[in-house]
Design an enzyme around this catalytic site. Structure first.
Site, mmCIF file in Angstrom:
data_model
loop_
_atom_site.group_PDB
_atom_site.id
_atom_site.type_symbol
_atom_site.label_atom_id
_atom_site.label_comp_id
_atom_site.label_asym_id
_atom_site.label_seq_id
_atom_site.Cartn_x
_atom_site.Cartn_y
_atom_site.Cartn_z
ATOM 1 N N HIS A 48 0.809 -1.223 0.000
ATOM 2 C CA HIS A 48 0.000 0.000 0.000
ATOM 3 C C HIS A 48 0.850 1.285 0.000
ATOM 4 O O HIS A 48 0.724 2.095 -0.918
ATOM 5 C CB HIS A 48 -1.005 -0.056 1.159
ATOM 6 C CG HIS A 48 -1.647 1.245 1.491
ATOM 7 N ND1 HIS A 48 -2.454 1.930 0.598
ATOM 8 C CD2 HIS A 48 -1.586 2.008 2.603
ATOM 9 C CE1 HIS A 48 -2.859 3.057 1.172
ATOM 10 N NE2 HIS A 48 -2.349 3.130 2.381
ATOM 11 N N HIS A 72 3.811 6.693 5.591
ATOM 12 C CA HIS A 72 2.647 7.449 6.060
ATOM 13 C C HIS A 72 1.783 6.742 7.101
ATOM 14 O O HIS A 72 1.066 7.400 7.843
ATOM 15 C CB HIS A 72 1.779 7.930 4.877
ATOM 16 C CG HIS A 72 0.863 6.891 4.306
ATOM 17 N ND1 HIS A 72 1.221 6.069 3.275
ATOM 18 C CD2 HIS A 72 -0.406 6.540 4.635
ATOM 19 C CE1 HIS A 72 0.215 5.262 2.981
ATOM 20 N NE2 HIS A 72 -0.794 5.526 3.798
ATOM 21 N N GLU A 76 0.692 5.793 12.843
ATOM 22 C CA GLU A 76 -0.670 5.358 13.160
ATOM 23 C C GLU A 76 -0.748 3.856 13.477
ATOM 24 O O GLU A 76 -1.425 3.469 14.419
ATOM 25 C CB GLU A 76 -1.562 5.694 11.946
ATOM 26 C CG GLU A 76 -3.027 5.433 12.117
ATOM 27 C CD GLU A 76 -3.743 6.490 12.957
ATOM 28 O OE1 GLU A 76 -3.103 7.494 13.326
ATOM 29 O OE2 GLU A 76 -4.928 6.276 13.253
ATOM 30 N N ASP A 77 -0.049 3.064 12.699
ATOM 31 C CA ASP A 77 -0.293 1.614 12.764
ATOM 32 C C ASP A 77 0.837 0.766 13.323
ATOM 33 O O ASP A 77 0.726 -0.457 13.368
ATOM 34 C CB ASP A 77 -0.615 1.083 11.349
ATOM 35 C CG ASP A 77 -1.914 1.656 10.814
ATOM 36 O OD1 ASP A 77 -2.745 2.093 11.634
ATOM 37 O OD2 ASP A 77 -2.092 1.682 9.586
ATOM 38 N N ASP A 139 -3.020 8.476 -0.848
ATOM 39 C CA ASP A 139 -3.430 7.394 0.055
ATOM 40 C C ASP A 139 -4.886 7.022 -0.242
ATOM 41 O O ASP A 139 -5.242 5.863 -0.429
ATOM 42 C CB ASP A 139 -3.268 7.895 1.499
ATOM 43 C CG ASP A 139 -3.797 6.922 2.538
ATOM 44 O OD1 ASP A 139 -3.521 5.714 2.420
ATOM 45 O OD2 ASP A 139 -4.481 7.387 3.477
ATOM 46 N N ASP A 259 -23.369 15.796 -25.088
ATOM 47 C CA ASP A 259 -21.958 16.165 -24.949
ATOM 48 C C ASP A 259 -21.183 15.188 -24.082
ATOM 49 O O ASP A 259 -20.765 15.476 -22.985
ATOM 50 C CB ASP A 259 -21.799 17.600 -24.426
ATOM 51 C CG ASP A 259 -22.629 17.845 -23.184
ATOM 52 O OD1 ASP A 259 -23.483 16.995 -22.876
ATOM 53 O OD2 ASP A 259 -22.406 18.861 -22.524
HETATM 54 MN MN MN Z 1 -2.702 4.495 4.116
#
Ligand code: MN
Length: 289
Positions: A48, A72, A76-77, A139, A259
């Site tokens: 990812h 990134h 957080e993880d 992301d 169009d």
């Molecule tokens: Mn992410």
């Protein structure tokens, strides 16, 4: 599957080798940090951030943005801290990653669609460094491309948020390629059947209309050259979401929306722009909006 070597090769076309080395180091640290984590698709997690970095490489972003893209999700993880990132890669990269993490947290708290506008403002205000938003957009784009394995409710929530918040931000920043893809993916996730139908109809039209497009382009070109006006003529196919929006607000069926294709003429000066508009109107009658 994309690799860091393939990314490094791409980067060498526009970045200095020592900068590319830094990006590779960021990749190694991210890979180690996410070791043992997997995406819903079953892919190792690092796929990812690597994809996010690739999206940003196609926009020719600088090495710090790419490093932040690879890292990134680590604050957080994973147990990795902002301070550790600062020591390893410098304050700028650490700030970028921290900024992206903070945006992720807001997103988590404000689900209500009614707050979308507020959130949009907040998002722009919060990011002191615009590169934070770019990483966040990339992301989101990769998450939209890989929505498949999520349950329908989550898919709808993410798609709605993408259309309400992220696509307009991309639009405001003038990153058209990302905006269009976010809109089409969001539309397809919310209305799979309608997206399928429009896609099929556009494909069918494309065959019949190629000649007409070339014919119009030819007429525009000779009209401009006869008058000695300089302009670059770009023909394009309208994308799914914009066709659908038009069907909706005009209450028309696909076949009444004529169009499906649009032309854009880019000029050097404002003066030329109005002259060319006049010339085009002499060729084709303008319709009231
Ligand atoms: Mn992410």
């Amino acid at each position: 599957m994309p690799t860091i070597d393939a990314l490094a090769e791409r980067l060498l076309t526009y970045l200095e080798p020592d900068k590319v080395e830094l990006v590779k180091r960021a990749y190694e640290v991210a890979k180690q940090a996410h070791e043992g984590q997997y995406r819903r698709s079953g892919d190792p997690y690092i796929v990812h951030p690597l994809a996010v970095a690739n999206i940003l490489a196609s926009l020719h972003m600088d090495h710090e943005t790419l490093m932040a893209a690879l890292l990134h999700d680590v604050i957080e993880d994973t147990p990795t801290t902002k301070e550790e990132l600062a020591t390893e890669f410098g304050a700028a990269v650490a700030e970028l990653v921290d900024g992206v993490s903070k945006l992720t947290q807001i997103e988590f708290k404000s689900k209500a669609e009614a707050q979308a506008r507020n959130f949009q403002k907040m998002t722009l205000a919060m990011a002191k460094d615009i590169r934070v938003i770019l990483v966040k957009l990339a992301d989101r784009l990769h998450n939209m491309r890989t929505l498949g394995p999520l349950n329908p409710e989550k898919r709808r929530r993410i798609a709605t948020e993408t259309l309400d918040i992220y696509a307009p931000i991309a639009h405001r920043l003038g990153i058209n390629s990302i905006r269009v893809e976010l809109e089409d993916l969001g539309f397809a996730a919310l209305h799979p059947m309608r997206a399928k139908y429009i896609k099929k109809a556009v494909k069918k039209l494309r065959g019949n209309h190629n000649e007409i497009i070339e014919d119009i382009r030819g007429r525009l070109e000779s009209c401009l050259s006869e008058r000695g006006l300089e302009g670059q003529i770009i023909g394009r196919e309208k994308h799914l979401n914009s066709i659908y929006k038009k069907m909706k607000y005009k209450q028309k069926s696909f076949h009444e929306i004529m169009d499906v294709y649009a032309f854009r003429i880019i000029t050097e000066t404002e003066d030329d722009c109005y002259r060319i508009l006049g010339a085009v109107h002499s060729l084709y009658k303008p319709l009231p909006y």
